[in-house]
Structure formats: structure tokens, C-alpha cells
Design an enzyme around this catalytic site. Structure first.
Site, PDB file in Angstrom:
ATOM      1  CG  HIS A 109      -2.130  -0.873   1.023  1.00  0.00           C
ATOM      2  ND1 HIS A 109      -3.283  -0.747   1.740  1.00  0.00           N
ATOM      3  CD2 HIS A 109      -2.343  -1.899   0.148  1.00  0.00           C
ATOM      4  CE1 HIS A 109      -4.169  -1.644   1.338  1.00  0.00           C
ATOM      5  NE2 HIS A 109      -3.614  -2.366   0.379  1.00  0.00           N
ATOM      6  CE1 TYR A 144      -6.568   3.518  10.427  1.00  0.00           C
ATOM      7  CE2 TYR A 144      -5.764   3.857   8.194  1.00  0.00           C
ATOM      8  CZ  TYR A 144      -5.682   3.206   9.416  1.00  0.00           C
ATOM      9  OH  TYR A 144      -4.722   2.259   9.620  1.00  0.00           O
ATOM     10  N   PRO A 165      -5.247   0.264  18.332  1.00  0.00           N
ATOM     11  CG  PRO A 165      -7.117  -0.938  17.649  1.00  0.00           C
ATOM     12  CD  PRO A 165      -6.528  -0.235  18.827  1.00  0.00           C
ATOM     13  CE  LYS A 209       3.147   3.399  13.512  1.00  0.00           C
ATOM     14  NZ  LYS A 209       3.116   2.921  12.134  1.00  0.00           N
ATOM     15  CE1 TYR A 259      -1.875   3.852   9.117  1.00  0.00           C
ATOM     16  CE2 TYR A 259      -0.668   2.984   7.238  1.00  0.00           C
ATOM     17  CZ  TYR A 259      -1.745   2.929   8.095  1.00  0.00           C
ATOM     18  OH  TYR A 259      -2.686   1.939   7.940  1.00  0.00           O
TER      19      TYR A 259
HETATM   20  C1  PHB Z   1      -6.504  -4.460  10.281  1.00  0.00           C
HETATM   21  O1  PHB Z   1      -6.627  -4.705   9.067  1.00  0.00           O
HETATM   22  O2  PHB Z   1      -6.749  -5.311  11.149  1.00  0.00           O
HETATM   23  C2  PHB Z   1      -6.077  -3.103  10.692  1.00  0.00           C
HETATM   24  C3  PHB Z   1      -5.601  -2.237   9.748  1.00  0.00           C
HETATM   25  C4  PHB Z   1      -5.219  -0.966  10.101  1.00  0.00           C
HETATM   26  C5  PHB Z   1      -5.320  -0.569  11.417  1.00  0.00           C
HETATM   27  C6  PHB Z   1      -5.778  -1.442  12.388  1.00  0.00           C
HETATM   28  C7  PHB Z   1      -6.161  -2.731  12.025  1.00  0.00           C
HETATM   29  O3  PHB Z   1      -4.965   0.682  11.750  1.00  0.00           O
END
Ligand code: PHB
Ligand code: APR
Length: 398
Positions: A79, A208, A300, A304, A392
Site C-alpha cells: 500500500h 479511516y 490499534p 503499530k 504511519y
Molecule cells: C486491520 O486490518 O486489522 C487493521 C488495519 C489498520 C489498522 C488497524 C487494524 O490501523
């Protein structure tokens, strides 16, 4: 009571066969340092746990360095950017362009664990599964040992060092006296309701989303498997969340544009997880080292957790290699400070990103307008986007 039957010796006893413990075991095996991993559960249980899915460059590099990257490069999704959405608007953070070429890899923790276990068997990485009542002894002396019971038989492992990689609920952290520990903690007033479904993802990059009904995240495990999350009250019950209710709420929060990409389908995993920021200092006491979730938890939002476990054990393996191969304890003495410097930066980012994207029950309209102002600022400022992007994709190992 079982009889004391077996007494064996190794150089490093590793408690816990999660990502921290297994990465460390591989790194030590590669350096020719003896280690035994002692795990409370069985392999199937550890491997099947549905957890993180985004690997930073540091973790991708670690997989490669250990010669474990083949399947990841074949099946993982690189990504180069991510999407932020709010109040119906969406914008992209060009992580690759803003960081001089860094990207992240979408490759589930379950896949990482499978690769670590499979290669571990070929390379003679020793893992004891189903170890009950693991206990740590003599950590402040020069010859510690650990004990456990397996199949009713007491076991004892003498060692030079103990690596506590046994997660937040493990025994290692509590084996440090309270008088030397300092803990920092924030429990967030909401959880994440997550589902997995075998449907194509809504978008080829993660979204997000800050919505008045709460945060939503559109993620994935592959081109045919989606992972979605919704912010929810901590006392919500899974039985109140039918798949239909989940999909309706997700589409509402994502907004029309992103929702147009959502493919609905039956979920095969659904769970609610609390969010926490936690750090326990120091990460070393005597002959005990802590690594991964045993020492720190991040919410989450920044993806990280797994990556911090990986960077901790890179530092720890370097320190142990220096001890055994160069006869220097500089790395051991510096481990805690070095690991914590990176941990705190990831804690800050995860806390900040959570604050930016979630609705907090205790805050009012002013805080919301400030969130919107910050999101607008990020949308319009290359400097702000660069800050987000470099955190990130993961700060460098230093
Ligand atoms: C996930 O795909 O489980 C996931 C992806 C990004 C995040 C948290 C969890 O920030
Ligand atoms: N004795 C032996 N093993 C134990 C004990 C114990 N008393 N307590 C816990 N364990 C084992 C658990 O069963 C688990 O397999 O330690 C392991 C810890 O693994 P994780 O919780 O995954 O922690 P860590 O390896 O630090 O990984 C951190 O990966 O799992 C994600 O959310 C986590 O993203 C975070 C990252």
C-alpha cells in the site's frame, strides 16, 4: 503433583510464542545463540488468533532478513497510500511520495505466524507448547531459571537471560518488582467491533473515517477478504450486532462514495476489542527483558502493535548478539532506553491518530470542531501529511 523430571539448559529462555517471541527466536537462531521458547497455548491457537494486518517497512525488512519474505511478497498487498474520510469528504495521504518511497504491506499476523512456525520447524527453533504455570526465578542474580509443568511433569530450564515476550496478560512483567516498575495507562471509553468477511475490499487502500456516529475503518487481508471495524460502546454485546446491522452502520459511517464500494457478505469472525495505551518501564530488570505487548500496548488505530514487537526484538537480538559474540554488554545496558524511545513515539502517534478519528463520549461540539479543523489542515498541508505518513509507514530503527 508432578515429579521434577527434566532439567535442561539454554542461553536465552523466551516466554511466549507470539510475534515477539518467535521473531526473537529466529534472530537468535540466525546468530547462533541458543534459545528455547516456552508457550502456554498450542500452535493452532497462537496461529489462529485474528490480529493486526499492516506491516511497516521495518517488519517487512525483518521478514526478508530472516529469509521469510517469499510468500509475503507474493501474497501481501503493498500500500502506497491511505485514505482519511470525514463528513462525506475524503482525501488521500500519499505515503510513498511523502516519505521518499516508503510503503506498508498488508499481510495478516496469522500469515506472519504461519511463516515463522513453518520455517522454525525447518531451522530447529525450539518451541515448547502447552506449558502450564510458567514461573521466572533468580532474575536479579547471574543464573536465572524458569519452570513450568507439561503433561503433569515439572520442567526446569536454566539460562543466562529471560526474554518476556508473553503479551499483556503474561507473567514476565509481574516478575519485576513493583518498586522498579512504572506503568502508564489510558483505557479508551469505547471499543472496536471488527468483522472478517470473504468479500472484496471497499477500496484498494484503507479508509479511516471519522463520523458523528463514531469511527469506521475499511481494511483488508487480501483482494478477496475484507476486514472492517466500527467504534462501539464498551458494553455493546456481539449478539446485538447482526451482519445486516453491521453493514448498514458501516455504510452509513463511510458515506455514499466509499459505501458504494462495499460488498456485503456473511462475516466469519466478529469480535469486540477494548482500546488501550500502556507502557511499563523499564524494559529490562537484571536478567529479564520485556518485548512486545508484555511491555506496551497501543490502540490499534495506527496499526503499530505487531511492528513495535518486531522492532523491540531487533534491538534485543542485537544486544544479545553483542553479549555472546563480541563480549560487550553495552547493548544489554542500553536495550530499555533504545526500545522505549521508539515505543513512546509509536504510542504518541497511535494516541494522536485515535484522537483525530474517534468520537469521545466525554467531549463536546468544540472538540469536534477542532477535529474537523485538524483534518482540514492535514488535507491542505503537505507538512502535516508528511508527519502522518512518516509515522504511519514506521519510524526508522535507530
Ligand atoms: C486491520 O486490518 O486489522 C487493521 C488495519 C489498520 C489498522 C488497524 C487494524 O490501523
Ligand atoms: N506463559 C507462557 N506463554 C504465555 C503466558 C505465560 N504465562 N502468557 C501468555 N503467553 C503467550 C500467549 O499465549 C501468546 O502466544 O505469549 C504470547 C504473547 O503473544 P502476543 O500477545 O501476540 O504478544 P506479542 O508477541 O508481544 O505481539 C504483539 O502482536 O498479537 C499482536 O496485538 C498484538 O499487535 C500486538 C503484537
Amino acid at each position: 503433583m508432578g515429579r521434577r523430571k527434566r532439567r535442561v539448559r539454554t542461553q536465552v529462555a523466551i516466554i511466549g510464542a507470539g510475534p515477539a517471541g518467535l521473531f526473537l527466536a529466529h534472530l537468535l537462531a540466525r546468530a547462533g545463540v541458543d534459545a528455547v521458547v516456552v508457550e502456554r497455548r498450542d500452535r493452532e491457537y497462537v496461529e489462529a488468533r485474528v490480529r493486526a494486518g499492516v506491516l511497516e517497512q521495518v517488519t517487512v525488512d525483518l521478514m526478508d532478513r530472516l529469509g521469510l519474505g517469499k510468500r509475503m511478497h507474493r501474497e501481501g498487498l503493498v500500500h502506497e497510500g491511505t485514505i482519511l474520510a470525514h463528513d462525506g469528504g475524503m482525501f488521500r495521504i500519499d505515503m510513498k511520495g511523502l516519505t521518499g518511497g516508503s510503503t506498508v504491506m498488508v499481510y495478516g499476523q496469522q500469515e506472519v505466524m504461519r511463516d515463522l512456525f513453518d520455517a522454525g520447524e525447518e531451522r530447529g527453533v525450539q518451541v515448547v507448547f502447552d506449558a502450564e504455570d510458567v514461573a521466572l526465578h533468580g532474575l536479579d542474580g547471574s543464573s536465572p531459571h524458569i519452570t513450568w509443568r507439561k503433561d503433569g511433569v515439572e520442567q526446569l530450564l536454566d539460562c543466562d537471560f529471560v526474554a518476556g515476550c508473553d503479551g499483556y496478560h503474561g507473567v514476565s512483567r509481574g516478575s519485576m518488582p513493583e518498586s522498579v516498575r512504572r506503568e502508564y495507562e489510558r483505557v479508551y471509553p469505547f471499543g472496536w467491533l471488527g468483522i472478517l468477511a470473504d468479500v472484496p475490499p471497499a477500496n484498494h487502500e484503507l479508509i479511516y473515517c471519522n463520523h458523528e456516529r463514531g469511527f469506521a475503518l475499511a481494511s483488508m487481508r487480501s483482494a478477496t477478504r475484507s476486514r472492517y471495524y466500527l467504534q462501539c460502546p464498551l458494553d455493546d454485546r456481539l449478539e446485538d450486532w447482526s451482519d445486516d446491522r453491521f453493514w448498514d452502520e458501516l455504510c452509513l459511517r463511510l458515506g455514499d462514495r466509499a459505501a458504494a464500494g462495499v460488498t456485503r457478505g456473511p462475516s466469519f469472525e466478529k469480535s469486540i476489542a477494548p482500546l488501550r495505551s500502556f507502557v511499563s518501564e523499564p524494559m529490562r530488570w537484571g536478567r529479564l527483558f520485556l518485548a512486545g505487548d508484555a511491555a506496551h500496548i497501543v490502540p490499534p488505530t495506527g496499526a503499530k502493535g505487531l511492528n513495535l514487537a518486531a522492532s523491540d526484538v531487533v534491538f534485543l537480538a542485537e544486544a544479545l548478539e553483542q553479549h555472546y559474540l563480541e563480549h560487550s554488554d553495552a547493548g544489554i545496558d542500553g536495550y530499555s532506553a533504545r526500545a522505549l524511545a521508539r515505543v513512546w513515539k509509536a504510542e504518541r502517534f497511535s494516541w494522536w491518530f485515535t484522537g483525530l478519528t474517534h468520537r469521545f463520549p466525554e467531549t463536546g461540539p468544540l472538540e469536534h470542531r477542532l477535529q474537523v479543523a485538524e483534518l482540514d489542515y492535514i488535507r491542505d498541508s503537505r507538512a502535516a501529511q508528511t508527519t502522518l505518513a512518516e509515522n504511519y509507514v514506521g519510524l526508522p530503527i535507530s
